[in-house]
Scaffold this motif. Structure first.
Motif, PDB file in Angstrom:
ATOM      1  N   ARG A 217      -0.661   8.509 -15.688  1.00 46.20           N
ATOM      2  CA  ARG A 217       0.689   8.280 -15.871  1.00 46.20           C
ATOM      3  C   ARG A 217       1.511   8.699 -14.827  1.00 46.20           C
ATOM      4  NH1 ARG A 217       1.628  10.694 -21.835  1.00 46.20           N
ATOM      5  NH2 ARG A 217       0.148  12.496 -21.281  1.00 46.20           N
ATOM      6  N   ASP A 218       2.494   7.758 -14.725  1.00 47.71           N
ATOM      7  CA  ASP A 218       3.576   7.969 -13.701  1.00 47.71           C
ATOM      8  C   ASP A 218       4.780   8.886 -14.356  1.00 47.71           C
ATOM      9  OD1 ASP A 218       6.009   7.882 -12.146  1.00 47.71           O
ATOM     10  OD2 ASP A 218       5.286   5.992 -11.251  1.00 47.71           O
ATOM     11  N   ILE A 219       4.879  10.393 -13.832  1.00 42.43           N
ATOM     12  CA  ILE A 219       5.636  11.097 -14.538  1.00 42.43           C
ATOM     13  C   ILE A 219       7.233  10.582 -14.404  1.00 42.43           C
ATOM     14  CG2 ILE A 219       6.334  13.607 -14.625  1.00 42.43           C
ATOM     15  CD1 ILE A 219       3.545  14.302 -13.292  1.00 42.43           C
TER      16      ILE A 219
ATOM     17  N   THR B 238      -2.423  15.921 -12.378  1.00 42.82           N
ATOM     18  CA  THR B 238      -1.358  15.076 -12.950  1.00 42.82           C
ATOM     19  C   THR B 238      -0.908  15.200 -14.262  1.00 42.82           C
ATOM     20  OG1 THR B 238      -1.886  13.652 -11.073  1.00 42.82           O
ATOM     21  CG2 THR B 238      -0.233  12.821 -12.796  1.00 42.82           C
TER      22      THR B 238
ATOM     23  N   GLU C 241       6.026   6.548   2.499  1.00 42.67           N
ATOM     24  CA  GLU C 241       5.623   5.405   2.716  1.00 42.67           C
ATOM     25  C   GLU C 241       4.937   5.379   4.102  1.00 42.67           C
ATOM     26  OE1 GLU C 241       5.942   3.011   0.383  1.00 42.67           O
ATOM     27  OE2 GLU C 241       7.032   4.169  -1.124  1.00 42.67           O
TER      28      GLU C 241
ATOM     29  N   LYS D  71      12.227   3.494 -11.466  1.00 40.91           N
ATOM     30  CA  LYS D  71      12.039   4.537 -12.276  1.00 40.91           C
ATOM     31  C   LYS D  71      13.309   5.133 -12.698  1.00 40.91           C
ATOM     32  CE  LYS D  71       8.008   5.551  -9.453  1.00 40.91           C
ATOM     33  NZ  LYS D  71       6.956   6.720  -9.071  1.00 40.91           N
TER      34      LYS D  71
ATOM     35  N   GLY E  96      14.039  11.424  -6.618  1.00 43.57           N
ATOM     36  CA  GLY E  96      12.611  11.330  -6.477  1.00 43.57           C
ATOM     37  C   GLY E  96      12.445  11.157  -5.031  1.00 43.57           C
ATOM     38  N   PHE E  97      11.107  11.201  -4.712  1.00 42.46           N
ATOM     39  CA  PHE E  97      10.816  11.108  -3.003  1.00 42.46           C
ATOM     40  C   PHE E  97       9.589   9.908  -3.076  1.00 42.46           C
ATOM     41  CE2 PHE E  97      11.827  14.841  -0.548  1.00 42.46           C
ATOM     42  CZ  PHE E  97      12.630  15.522  -1.389  1.00 42.46           C
TER      43      PHE E  97
ATOM     44  N   ALA F 281       6.786  16.541  -6.018  1.00 46.47           N
ATOM     45  CA  ALA F 281       5.425  16.456  -5.703  1.00 46.47           C
ATOM     46  C   ALA F 281       4.449  15.366  -5.338  1.00 46.47           C
ATOM     47  CB  ALA F 281       4.730  16.839  -7.147  1.00 46.47           C
TER      48      ALA F 281
ATOM     49  N   SER G  96      -1.469  12.609  -7.612  1.00 49.45           N
ATOM     50  CA  SER G  96      -2.359  11.717  -7.727  1.00 49.45           C
ATOM     51  C   SER G  96      -2.285  10.537  -8.675  1.00 49.45           C
ATOM     52  CB  SER G  96      -3.620  12.490  -7.865  1.00 49.45           C
ATOM     53  OG  SER G  96      -4.067  13.259  -6.919  1.00 49.45           O
TER      54      SER G  96
HETATM   55  N1  CTP Z   1       5.370  10.116  -9.055  1.00 45.15           N
HETATM   56  C1  CTP Z   1       5.280  10.845 -10.323  1.00 45.15           C
HETATM   57  N2  CTP Z   1       3.963  10.355 -11.056  1.00 45.15           N
HETATM   58  C2  CTP Z   1       2.968   9.684 -10.350  1.00 45.15           C
HETATM   59  C3  CTP Z   1       3.209   9.043  -9.118  1.00 45.15           C
HETATM   60  C4  CTP Z   1       4.501   9.440  -8.416  1.00 45.15           C
HETATM   61  O1  CTP Z   1       6.074  11.448 -10.944  1.00 45.15           O
HETATM   62  N3  CTP Z   1       2.100   9.345 -11.344  1.00 45.15           N
HETATM   63  C5  CTP Z   1       6.548  10.456  -8.276  1.00 45.15           C
HETATM   64  C6  CTP Z   1       6.538  11.436  -7.107  1.00 45.15           C
HETATM   65  O2  CTP Z   1       6.670  12.700  -7.170  1.00 45.15           O
HETATM   66  C7  CTP Z   1       7.593  10.941  -6.334  1.00 45.15           C
HETATM   67  C8  CTP Z   1       7.969   9.371  -6.766  1.00 45.15           C
HETATM   68  O3  CTP Z   1       7.230   9.267  -7.747  1.00 45.15           O
HETATM   69  O4  CTP Z   1       8.851  11.506  -6.568  1.00 45.15           O
HETATM   70  C9  CTP Z   1       7.072   8.529  -5.852  1.00 45.15           C
HETATM   71  O5  CTP Z   1       5.881   8.692  -5.319  1.00 45.15           O
HETATM   72  P1  CTP Z   1       4.877   7.847  -4.426  1.00 45.15           P
HETATM   73  O6  CTP Z   1       3.562   8.627  -4.385  1.00 45.15           O
HETATM   74  O7  CTP Z   1       5.598   7.715  -3.155  1.00 45.15           O
HETATM   75  O8  CTP Z   1       5.038   6.463  -5.080  1.00 45.15           O
HETATM   76  P2  CTP Z   1       4.161   5.883  -6.248  1.00 45.15           P
HETATM   77  O9  CTP Z   1       5.105   5.664  -7.373  1.00 45.15           O
HETATM   78  O10 CTP Z   1       3.068   6.498  -6.642  1.00 45.15           O
HETATM   79  O11 CTP Z   1       3.832   4.545  -5.628  1.00 45.15           O
HETATM   80  P3  CTP Z   1       2.660   4.053  -4.690  1.00 45.15           P
HETATM   81  O12 CTP Z   1       1.739   5.128  -4.538  1.00 45.15           O
HETATM   82  O13 CTP Z   1       2.296   2.607  -4.913  1.00 45.15           O
HETATM   83  O14 CTP Z   1       3.580   4.087  -3.401  1.00 45.15           O
END
Ligand code: CTP
Length: 392
Positions: free
Chosen positions: A300-302, A249, A321, A336, A317-318, A270, A273
């Motif tokens: 980090r959440d990108i 990630t 769920e 986001k 985004g995707f 993507a 993780s």
């Molecule tokens: N995403 C991201 N960076 C992360 C986690 C998620 O950029 N560390 C992006 C994914 O590529 C996607 C969106 O956020 O476009 C949603 O990802 P998802 O896995 O459904 O959700 P999360 O934000 O990780 O939340 P949760 O796991 O609690 O459902």
């Protein structure tokens, strides 16, 4: 694509054109085959008639009726004229405006896109007469597909072989797409990230990258400049796409931000993780270590970070769920700072990871939900782009 005119000329590769016809029929097109007299020496018209459900056109005059002129009539509403294989002889006639059979006549009358697939012996293909003619075809506005390298029917190894039917099908579909994303700089992320515990083990998810790669391919077909940041997949990079391979990630985060500045559209397909092991063992962890817990750190959440620096970009985004899909996805869209979010419920049949299809809903900022039926990921990619095009 609804109506395809498939021209078949007299080359040994004509046998492969039957498979080309079949692919278009399976893709839902109405396929009409026109054969030159020489083509009928290589493959029987009955083969194409059976595959397409239409009589095969050969003669200039045989099919004329009092109120219809066949070559003009055949081109009505045609989406493409595809000539595969195209021999040196037919190419030369097309370039010179010679209309001595139904196919060469159709070429002159065609107002739809024309795709030419040259196929011949390597020495013929390399001859300057043929190369000049191919350049002229391109100047006429034709889409010309390069032949493959490989063993030719004459036993020689080299360039000249007709490409595989699947590639001709893809090339033709790409050639006739509207270029409504022309010149747009875009970034797509795809596939899973991996977080290693030791050199041989990692935390990840079952994503194969199919959806993200379909989006990258669709964007490229529609004229966009595409940077694809991809976790591990077995997929081929789509033509024209610049791929950056990443594992973790954190690597994806860095690659995204290195390429974010110039982009006008970012699609994050993507499967990232959210956690990584706090420590990565340098050597393989042995089973007599009696390991019972793994300490994790949050990644980090990108997409969240992208949303904070959004500017005038479009962010898509995707969301994957397993419950309350729409509510959860809309919350993600708002938190986001996205323009659209595509949500799939992983528990629905045919949706989610590692399948060629998906069933999704697309949600916009106002909370409006578009529920889509089960469809192929390639088709879905174009549908998502249609929605994005409305916002651009
Ligand atoms: N995403 C991201 N960076 C992360 C986690 C998620 O950029 N560390 C992006 C994914 O590529 C996607 C969106 O956020 O476009 C949603 O990802 P998802 O896995 O459904 O959700 P999360 O934000 O990780 O939340 P949760 O796991 O609690 O459902």
């Amino acid at each position: 694509m609804k109506k395809v005119i498939l021209g078949v000329t007299g080359g040994i590769a004509a046998y492969k054109s039957a498979e080309v016809a079949r692919l278009f029929v399976r893709g839902g097109a109405d396929v009409h085959v026109v054969m030159t007299p020489a083509a009928t020496e290589f493959i029987a018209p009955l083969t194409f008639q059976t595959l397409t459900g239409h009589p095969v056109y050969r003669g200039m005059y045989a099919d004329w009726t009092s109120d219809k002129i066949r070559h003009i009539d055949l081109l009505d509403n045609a989406d493409v004229l595809l000539v595969a294989p195209a021999t040196a002889n037919t190419i030369a006639k097309m370039v010179s405006g010679i209309a001595d059979n139904l196919l060469t006549t159709l070429y002159l009358a065609a107002r739809c896109p024309v795709v030419i697939v040259p196929s011949m012996n390597i020495n013929m293909y390399n001859h300057s007469a043929v190369q000049d003619n191919i350049r002229k075809l391109i100047a006429h506005g034709c889409h010309v597909m390069d032949p493959d390298d490989g063993e030719l029917a004459c036993g020689v190894y080299g360039r000249g072989r007709m490409p595989e039917p699947q590639d001709i099908y893809a090339f033709t579909r790409a050639a006739i797409r509207p270029k409504d994303f022309s010149g747009l700089k875009t970034l797509v992320s795809a596939g899973p990230t991996r977080e290693h515990l030791d050199p041989v083990r990692f935390l990840s998810n079952p994503s194969t990258g199919l959806m993200g790669y379909a989006l990258a391919r669709a964007l490229s077909e529609r004229g966009a400049a595409v940077t694809l940041i991809s976790g591990h997949t077995h997929l081929n990079t789509p033509p024209g796409v610049q791929k950056i391979a990443v594992t973790t990630t954190e690597e994806m985060y860095n690659a995204v931000f290195e390429n974010y500045e110039q982009c006008r559209l970012v699609i994050k397909a993507a499967a990232v993780s959210d956690y990584r092991p706090l420590k990565i063992a340098e050597q393989k962890v042995k089973k007599n270590n009696d390991l019972s817990t793994i300490e994790l750190a949050k990644n980090r959440d990108i997409l969240f970070e992208l949303g904070k620096q959004k500017g005038d970009r479009l962010l898509v985004g995707f969301a994957a769920e397993t419950e309350d899909a729409v509510e959860n996805a809309h919350d993600k869209l708002l938190s986001k700072n996205l323009d659209l979010i595509v949500v799939n419920n992983l528990k629905e049949p045919g949706a989610g990871f590692a399948v060629a299809t998906n069933r999704v809903s697309i949600i916009d900022r106002s909370g409006e939900i578009e529920q889509l039926p089960l469809m192929e990921k390639e088709q879905l990619a174009h549908h998502i782009l249609d929605r994005i095009a409305q916002l651009l």
